[in-house]
Design an enzyme around this catalytic site. Sequence first.
Site, mmCIF file in Angstrom:
data_model
loop_
_atom_site.group_PDB
_atom_site.id
_atom_site.type_symbol
_atom_site.label_atom_id
_atom_site.label_comp_id
_atom_site.label_asym_id
_atom_site.label_seq_id
_atom_site.Cartn_x
_atom_site.Cartn_y
_atom_site.Cartn_z
ATOM 1 N N ARG A 15 0.851 -1.194 0.000
ATOM 2 C CA ARG A 15 0.000 0.000 0.000
ATOM 3 C C ARG A 15 0.886 1.244 0.000
ATOM 4 O O ARG A 15 2.009 1.242 0.502
ATOM 5 C CB ARG A 15 -0.894 0.005 1.236
ATOM 6 C CG ARG A 15 -1.928 -1.093 1.244
ATOM 7 C CD ARG A 15 -2.767 -1.052 2.521
ATOM 8 N NE ARG A 15 -3.756 -2.115 2.508
ATOM 9 C CZ ARG A 15 -3.573 -3.310 3.067
ATOM 10 N NH1 ARG A 15 -2.446 -3.584 3.684
ATOM 11 N NH2 ARG A 15 -4.534 -4.212 3.014
ATOM 12 N N LYS A 40 -2.502 -1.471 7.438
ATOM 13 C CA LYS A 40 -3.905 -1.060 7.482
ATOM 14 C C LYS A 40 -4.731 -1.993 8.360
ATOM 15 O O LYS A 40 -5.638 -1.566 9.064
ATOM 16 C CB LYS A 40 -4.468 -1.043 6.054
ATOM 17 C CG LYS A 40 -5.905 -0.627 5.959
ATOM 18 C CD LYS A 40 -6.373 -0.636 4.510
ATOM 19 C CE LYS A 40 -7.846 -0.320 4.410
ATOM 20 N NZ LYS A 40 -8.316 -0.404 3.020
ATOM 21 N N HIS A 99 -3.175 3.579 -6.457
ATOM 22 C CA HIS A 99 -3.628 2.274 -5.971
ATOM 23 C C HIS A 99 -3.707 1.245 -7.108
ATOM 24 O O HIS A 99 -3.671 0.039 -6.859
ATOM 25 C CB HIS A 99 -4.984 2.404 -5.264
ATOM 26 C CG HIS A 99 -5.360 1.196 -4.478
ATOM 27 N ND1 HIS A 99 -4.713 0.836 -3.310
ATOM 28 C CD2 HIS A 99 -6.301 0.252 -4.694
ATOM 29 C CE1 HIS A 99 -5.247 -0.272 -2.844
ATOM 30 N NE2 HIS A 99 -6.220 -0.653 -3.668
ATOM 31 N N ARG A 102 -1.081 -1.431 -7.094
ATOM 32 C CA ARG A 102 -1.354 -2.605 -6.237
ATOM 33 C C ARG A 102 -2.200 -3.616 -7.005
ATOM 34 O O ARG A 102 -1.939 -4.816 -6.971
ATOM 35 C CB ARG A 102 -2.051 -2.131 -4.960
ATOM 36 C CG ARG A 102 -2.311 -3.205 -3.929
ATOM 37 C CD ARG A 102 -2.744 -2.519 -2.623
ATOM 38 N NE ARG A 102 -3.380 -3.397 -1.678
ATOM 39 C CZ ARG A 102 -2.749 -4.156 -0.790
ATOM 40 N NH1 ARG A 102 -1.424 -4.141 -0.731
ATOM 41 N NH2 ARG A 102 -3.419 -4.917 0.057
ATOM 42 N N HIS A 125 -4.328 -9.174 3.176
ATOM 43 C CA HIS A 125 -5.785 -9.211 3.328
ATOM 44 C C HIS A 125 -6.170 -10.177 4.433
ATOM 45 O O HIS A 125 -5.603 -11.262 4.534
ATOM 46 C CB HIS A 125 -6.445 -9.666 2.019
ATOM 47 C CG HIS A 125 -6.348 -8.674 0.923
ATOM 48 N ND1 HIS A 125 -6.374 -9.025 -0.406
ATOM 49 C CD2 HIS A 125 -6.220 -7.328 0.937
ATOM 50 C CE1 HIS A 125 -6.282 -7.949 -1.150
ATOM 51 N NE2 HIS A 125 -6.169 -6.897 -0.358
ATOM 52 N N TYR A 134 -9.300 -9.820 -7.106
ATOM 53 C CA TYR A 134 -8.281 -9.816 -8.151
ATOM 54 C C TYR A 134 -8.342 -11.064 -9.010
ATOM 55 O O TYR A 134 -7.718 -11.140 -10.042
ATOM 56 C CB TYR A 134 -6.885 -9.711 -7.533
ATOM 57 C CG TYR A 134 -6.715 -8.500 -6.669
ATOM 58 C CD1 TYR A 134 -6.517 -7.251 -7.238
ATOM 59 C CD2 TYR A 134 -6.756 -8.590 -5.283
ATOM 60 C CE1 TYR A 134 -6.363 -6.125 -6.438
ATOM 61 C CE2 TYR A 134 -6.604 -7.483 -4.478
ATOM 62 C CZ TYR A 134 -6.413 -6.256 -5.071
ATOM 63 O OH TYR A 134 -6.253 -5.155 -4.281
#
Length: 175
Positions: A15, A40, A99, A102, A125, A134
Amino acid sequence: MSGRMIRFLAETGMRQEEVCGLEWSQVSIQRREVRLTKTKTSSPRVVPLSDVAVGTLVGTPRHITSPYVFWHHDGQRHTTFANSFVGIARRASVPFRCHDLRHHFASTFLQATGDIAALQAILGHKTISMTMRYAHMITSHLHKAMSAFDAKLGTKTGTTGTYSGLAEVEPALIA
């Protein structure tokens, strides 16, 4: 320095905030990894580094007093890179957001490896459903499965013809 940040973001899937705050103490060139403690999701993680990412770090000049890998002015930490990226993308005539690097990493990684569990760990994640966002672009495993299915049935993918067992199927099901 902006070019190095862009290359690093695209090669690691990290990120923007993680790269802006990256310190040399978190980097191990020898182990080819970055250890993130502030993420995050508040879960520390290890990000393995590709050859390009390692090369980017090796070629990045260190500031004499700043702990940050990617610094500006007098060694200051980047607070955000998105605004700079917008200007760079506009000058290059590419409609990308920061972003998107990513997302690009994730789709490229999945196309090359098909390993969604590894991608989940690399991206940090908490759930596989987040990583599955994705996966919709990847269909090679579906084609491989269909080829295996065809081989089992004795047909060849991409050809027309009849299935030898079709007569055995209930006529109402194939109508």
